[in-house]
Every structure is written in structure tokens, then in C-alpha cells.
Design an enzyme around this catalytic site. Structure first.
Site, PDB file in Angstrom:
ATOM      1  CB  ALA A  39       1.189 -12.198 -10.378  1.00 30.41           C
ATOM      2  CG  ASN A  40       5.491 -13.726  -7.265  1.00 31.51           C
ATOM      3  OD1 ASN A  40       6.155 -12.710  -7.123  1.00 31.51           O
ATOM      4  ND2 ASN A  40       5.765 -14.648  -8.182  1.00 31.51           N
ATOM      5  NE  ARG A  41       1.009 -10.370  -0.926  1.00 32.12           N
ATOM      6  CZ  ARG A  41      -0.101  -9.682  -1.186  1.00 32.12           C
ATOM      7  NH1 ARG A  41      -0.022  -8.521  -1.801  1.00 32.12           N
ATOM      8  NH2 ARG A  41      -1.271 -10.171  -0.835  1.00 32.12           N
TER       9      ARG A  41
END
Ligand code: C5P
Length: 219
Positions: free
Chosen positions: A29-31
Site C-alpha cells: 500500500a502507500n501513505r
């Protein structure tokens, strides 16, 4: 309450990250928090647009007054965006994972004593913005985002061309800016005829200004 310059217009907005499975319990995933995309969807709805928000996994609430479709993976996000066509406006704000695990495991990958860690082979995800920007049913106005940590303007200009967008909203997401996940944003709005550098503002205010810019195209 307030003028509705976008009434009768359909808009599709993507927001949040995507989760790309490694196995049934793990993902890449990412932020992205979804704050900017959700605020834009709400701002367009406030101006009277009929909005479909396609959201990746986020912890913020669904905005009211619009349709929200929840997805996890990039492929699902693309499918939901295509299913929402035709539209007049597309604003692709989601931080879509560029890559997914080529062959996600059907069962949890187990740690085996004495064995080397698994190698993850990645493969490219579909580019939703680029697909929409070149689609036979391309919305009249297509807006993309560009989260960069370097060469924000150059990368944004190249993206405008490559993805077939009318505007790229570029921001610097270097950790020291606090933008990714934060409540404020400082953007450069890159169009075919030039660049406007907007002063730092709340993500709400950036959304309101962007919705007004979009509405001006339909005035
Ligand atoms: O190429 P890059 O990821 O920097 O482009 C960012 C823009 O493209 C954003 O508008 C993002 O929502 C969109 N994008 C997309 N699908 C991808 C990758 C990016 O829609 N697979």
C-alpha cells in the site's frame, strides 16, 4: 444553499490508496489518506455535480450527498471508474499502486525455518488516468494529480501530455512537507497554457478552488 453551476454534470473522482495483495493477509500500500480526493468529491457535489467517488481503503468517512464505491485493488478501481462512464468530469486523485504482486498467493505464505525470504515479483498495474484520458468516452474535463518528491513541474508537464489530461495538480510529497496524510496542501496547477502556483491551504480549500476552476469550464 449556494450556486449550483455543475448541476446536471456527472463527475467521477478516485481517492485514497490501493491495496495490492501479497497473500490473503498481506498487501502492498502507500501513505495516501484520501483526504484530498474526498474533499474534491464533496466540493464538486456542493456545486451540484452528480458525483461517483471511487475510494480505495481509507479511514475517513464517506462524504454525504454522493455515491461512494469502495474498492481495494487498482484493477477494481479501474473497473469501477469505467462502469461509472459516461461522465463530464474525471478527477483522478487516488494514489494508485504502480505495481502489484504478479502472482498473489492464494494461501498465507508461511515462514519456513532455514528458508530464504520469499521474493516478490511485481507487475505493472493499469493506469486509470491514462486509460480515461484516451478513452473513446473521455470526459470533457480530465484532471490528474502528480505526487512527486523531485522535479515537480517537469514531471507534472510530462504527465499532462502522456496521460491525456487537461490539468495536472502537482504537489511535493517529500516527508518534510507533511502533505501526505496531512490536512494542508500546496499545489501547482499545470494546464496546457501554463502553470498556476496556489498558496498553501487546507485540503478543503484546495478542493473548493479546484471545483471552482472545473465549474468555470462549464460556465
Ligand atoms: O504516474 P503517476 O502515478 O505519478 O500519476 C499520478 C496520476 O495518475 C494521479 O492522477 C493518479 O490518480 C493517476 N494514476 C492512475 N492509475 C495508476 C497510476 C496513477 O490513475 N495506475
Amino acid at each position: 444553499d449556494g450556486p449550483k453551476p455543475l448541476s446536471g454534470r456527472r463527475a467521477i473522482v478516485t481517492s485514497g490508496p490501493t491495496h495490492e495483495p501479497i497473500d490473503p493477509v498481506r498487501f502492498i500500500a502507500n501513505r495516501s489518506s484520501g483526504k484530498q480526493g474526498h474533499a474534491i468529491a464533496a466540493a464538486l457535489a456542493k456545486l451540484g455535480a452528480d458525483v461517483t467517488l471511487v475510494s480505495g481503503p481509507v479511514t475517513i468517512p464517506d462524504p454525504s450527498g454522493l455515491q461512494v464505491i469502495h474498492v481495494e485493488r487498482a484493477q477494481e478501481m479501474l473497473d469501477a471508474v469505467l462502469a461509472a462512464l459516461p461522465a463530464d468530469i474525471a478527477v483522478m486523485v487516488a494514489a494508485v499502486a504502480d505495481w502489484r504482486v504478479a502472482d498473489a498467493a492464494g494461501n498465507k505464505i508461511k515462514k519456513q525455518p532455514g528458508e530464504a525470504p520469499p521474493l516478490l515479483l511485481l507487475t505493472e498495474n493499469p493506469d486509470i488516468l491514462k486509460t480515461i484520458g484516451h478513452h473513446p468516452q473521455r470526459p470533457a474535463l480530465v484532471v490528474g494529480f502528480a505526487a512527486e518528491t523531485q522535479n515537480v513541474l517537469e514531471n507534472g508537464r510530462a504527465k499532462l501530455e502522456r496521460k491525456g489530461a487537461d490539468y495536472i495538480v502537482a504537489n511535493d510529497v517529500s516527508p518534510e512537507t507533511g502533505i501526505m496524510g496531512g490536512d494542508r496542501n500546496a499545489v501547482k496547477v499545470i494546464g496546457k497554457s501554463g502553470v498556476a502556483e496556489w498558496p498553501e491551504a487546507s485540503k478543503q480549500d484546495v478542493a473548493t478552488q479546484l471545483a471552482a476552476l472545473i465549474a468555470s469550464h462549464f460556465a
